[in-house]
Write a protein that holds these residues in place. Structure first.
Motif, short mmCIF file in Angstrom:
data_model
loop_
_atom_site.label_atom_id
_atom_site.label_comp_id
_atom_site.label_asym_id
_atom_site.label_seq_id
_atom_site.Cartn_x
_atom_site.Cartn_y
_atom_site.Cartn_z
N HIS A 134 23.47 169.87 68.83
CA HIS A 134 25.03 169.85 68.27
C HIS A 134 26.01 170.86 68.99
O HIS A 134 26.90 170.97 68.22
CB HIS A 134 24.85 170.12 66.82
CG HIS A 134 23.84 169.30 66.00
ND1 HIS A 134 23.74 167.81 66.05
CD2 HIS A 134 22.68 169.65 65.36
CE1 HIS A 134 22.84 167.28 65.43
NE2 HIS A 134 22.05 168.41 65.03
N ALA A 135 25.66 171.22 70.28
CA ALA A 135 26.63 172.02 70.82
C ALA A 135 27.92 171.19 71.11
O ALA A 135 29.07 171.69 71.03
CB ALA A 135 26.27 172.80 72.20
N VAL A 136 27.57 169.91 71.47
CA VAL A 136 28.95 169.07 71.64
C VAL A 136 29.38 168.77 70.60
O VAL A 136 30.81 168.68 70.82
CB VAL A 136 28.08 167.69 72.37
CG1 VAL A 136 29.50 166.56 72.68
CG2 VAL A 136 27.48 168.02 73.51
N GLU A 137 29.21 168.32 69.49
CA GLU A 137 29.72 168.07 68.31
C GLU A 137 30.53 169.37 67.89
O GLU A 137 31.61 169.43 67.52
CB GLU A 137 28.52 167.86 67.16
CG GLU A 137 29.24 167.45 66.02
CD GLU A 137 28.12 167.13 65.01
OE1 GLU A 137 28.50 167.00 63.52
OE2 GLU A 137 27.23 166.84 65.34
N VAL A 141 27.72 179.52 66.68
CA VAL A 141 26.55 179.99 67.65
C VAL A 141 26.13 178.82 68.61
O VAL A 141 25.51 179.02 69.52
CB VAL A 141 25.47 180.25 66.67
CG1 VAL A 141 24.09 180.92 67.29
CG2 VAL A 141 26.00 181.53 65.77
N ASN A 142 26.45 177.56 68.17
CA ASN A 142 25.84 176.59 68.97
C ASN A 142 26.62 176.52 70.25
O ASN A 142 26.37 175.81 71.24
CB ASN A 142 26.22 175.11 68.23
CG ASN A 142 25.28 174.93 67.12
OD1 ASN A 142 24.11 175.61 67.14
ND2 ASN A 142 25.49 174.09 66.15
N LEU A 143 27.80 177.15 70.40
CA LEU A 143 28.65 177.27 71.73
C LEU A 143 27.89 178.30 72.60
O LEU A 143 28.55 178.20 73.89
CB LEU A 143 30.16 177.63 71.44
CG LEU A 143 30.75 176.49 70.51
CD1 LEU A 143 32.08 176.76 70.38
CD2 LEU A 143 30.70 175.20 71.01
N ILE A 144 26.98 178.88 72.31
CA ILE A 144 26.57 180.13 73.12
C ILE A 144 25.74 179.53 74.35
O ILE A 144 26.24 180.14 75.40
CB ILE A 144 25.52 180.77 72.60
CG1 ILE A 144 26.12 181.70 71.23
CG2 ILE A 144 24.53 181.67 73.28
CD1 ILE A 144 25.22 182.53 70.47
N PRO A 145 25.24 178.40 74.59
CA PRO A 145 25.00 177.90 75.99
C PRO A 145 25.92 177.70 76.87
O PRO A 145 25.90 178.04 77.92
CB PRO A 145 24.03 176.73 75.35
CG PRO A 145 23.71 176.86 74.01
CD PRO A 145 24.67 177.82 73.57
N SER A 178 18.53 179.17 76.25
CA SER A 178 19.18 179.66 75.14
C SER A 178 19.71 178.58 74.34
O SER A 178 19.55 178.69 73.22
CB SER A 178 20.73 180.09 75.79
OG SER A 178 21.59 179.16 76.42
N GLY A 179 19.62 177.23 75.03
CA GLY A 179 20.00 176.16 73.98
C GLY A 179 18.75 175.96 73.10
O GLY A 179 18.71 175.47 72.08
N ILE A 180 17.33 175.88 73.78
CA ILE A 180 16.21 175.68 73.26
C ILE A 180 15.97 176.86 72.20
O ILE A 180 15.80 176.57 71.14
CB ILE A 180 15.10 176.06 74.18
CG1 ILE A 180 15.11 174.55 75.01
CG2 ILE A 180 13.54 175.92 73.27
CD1 ILE A 180 14.12 174.82 76.34
#
Length: 446
Positions: A101-104, A235-239, A263-265
């Motif tokens: 959910h980094a895109v979202e 936090v989802n934006l970290i990658p 990092s995403g994993i």
């Protein structure tokens, strides 16, 4: 790649490329859809033509087996194989980022801080941030267009205008993102670092970004928009942050992409989006999205090697630079070549891969800094791709908005401004970069 001894080259060497362009364009025009001629099939047919052609003036005819060997060596060239690895890692990163959910989160964060009175420039900047983070214009258009349609319905803004804003923002990242396939293609074909290309490229498009935002802020809506609340997790934006920061400090791109995926994993597992085992399937799925592009890059490399052997590269180079006496003329030739290829193929990555070897020759001949060459290749191909009514970006936007792609084209102001300022900066020769010793550049890329 070995140079042809006849510097004027031979027109016959360009026939494979002409065959491909004619096949692709005619199929798309007569059938009503450019998808009916897959790029890979078109390039394979053109490659078959290249294998069948004979080089004029040969004292000893080259055997078919020798031509196949040339083709394989061209397709397996070190730069191309490295490009394929980066393509696959970029696909893996996008797959993981999407599932966690980094895109979202990136989209919703932008919408949450977007002032209603700056809805259009804000939407454009969200598109810029999202496409820069995702590295894909198509993904950005698909993610933002439903929101854009809703905004148009609620505010009374022209739906074609709002669609053009989204496409413009999408092409920003397609041109500049560190994980964009066009950036990968441009930097690898010219053997420069992503950081160097980014520094040259951002200076060339920044005026276009600023003027586009000013123009959009001057547009008025018939109905004020209601500010909504959107959920996101910072936090989802970290990658994304990891990839951007590590790329800017100059870390090797393979390491950057690998750390970004890792990092995403980790974050996805902590948030319960997937397990370690299921993440392997997600990575594989992401890589499959880039398989076609990777195979096409290899096939184009083989075809270009045969074109070079037949004298086609030298013929093109001589025709493009025959009346060119300066670096400025060389840069305009590069811009014209990659633009024409993109108009014909509607694929800016393939246009860059095909034009890359010729652009490198022009760079060496006229002493043009490779950073500028990579930037010109990416800028002009991305700009045209955002303006073609039969290219994927406008087709997707038009489909979601339920309007003709042709109606959107005049409103993709950012891409129009990219072409204007790209041409201006070529004419004035700014920003200036010293042409580095190629051996040093290659050493730095190791």
């Amino acid at each position: 790649m070995e140079q042809n001894s006849n510097k004027k080259g031979n027109f016959i060497g360009i026939l494979p490329l002409i065959v491909f362009l004619v096949l692709y364009m005619s199929t798309g025009i007569f059938t009503g859809s450019f998808d009916n001629m897959p790029l890979m099939i078109g390039i394979m047919i053109a490659s078959g033509i290249a294998l069948a052609l004979k080089k004029p003036g040969e004292t000893r005819p080259t055997t078919f087996d020798e031509k196949v060997s040339m083709y394989c060596k061209g397709g397996g060239e070190e730069t191309l194989i490295l490009m394929v690895l980066i393509f696959l890692l970029a696909g893996a990163f996008y797959g993981i980022a999407n599932e966690m959910h980094a895109v979202e989160s990136a989209t919703n964060l932008g919408l949450s801080i977007l002032p209603s009175r700056l809805i259009l420039p804000g939407l454009f900047l969200i598109g810029c941030i999202l496409s820069f983070s995702m590295g894909t214009s198509m993904g950005t258009v698909a993610a933002l267009m439903p929101i854009a349609v809703d905004i148009a319905n609620k505010t009374g803004f022209n739906i074609a205008l709002v669609s053009g804003v989204v496409v413009g923002g999408a092409m920003f990242g397609d041109n500049l993102s560190f994980i964009s396939d066009t950036t990968i293609a441009a930097t690898r074909t010219q053997e420069v670092s992503m950081k160097a290309k980014f520094k040259a490229n951002i200076l060339m498009v920044l005026p276009a970004v600023i003027i586009n935002c000013i123009l959009l802020s001057m547009q008025t809506s018939s109905t004020p928009i209601t500010q909504a609340v959107y959920d996101y997790n910072i936090v989802n934006l970290i990658p994304y942050a990891v990839v951007i920061v590590l790329s800017l400090i100059g870390l090797n791109v393979i390491k950057v992409m690998t750390i970004g995926v890792a990092s995403g994993i980790i974050i996805g597992i902590i948030h319960g989006d997937f397990t370690l085992v299921s993440s392997l399937g997600i990575i594989h799925t992401g890589m499959t999205w880039m398989e076609d592009m990777s195979l096409i890059a290899i096939l184009v490399g083989g075809m270009v090697a045969l074109m070079n052997y037949l004298g086609g590269i030298d013929w093109l180079l001589e025709k493009l630079t025959r009346k060119t006496k300066t670096a400025r003329g060389g840069e305009l030739s590069i811009a014209a070549l990659v633009s024409l290829l993109d108009i014909a193929t509607t694929n800016n990555t393939i246009s860059i891969i095909a034009a890359g070897p010729i652009a490198k020759e022009i760079s060496d001949k006229f002493g043009i800094a490779r950073e500028r060459v990579a930037s010109i290749l990416d800028l002009f191909s991305s700009a045209f791709n955002g303006l073609l009514p039969y290219a994927g970006q406008l087709l997707v936007a038009g489909g979601i908005a339920k309007i003709s792609p042709m109606s959107i084209m005049p409103y993709v102001w950012y891409c129009i401004l990219m072409l204007i300022f790209g041409t201006i900066f070529i004419l004035i020769g700014w920003p200036k970069f010293k042409k580095k010793d190629i051996a040093k550049v290659e050493a730095n890329l190791q």
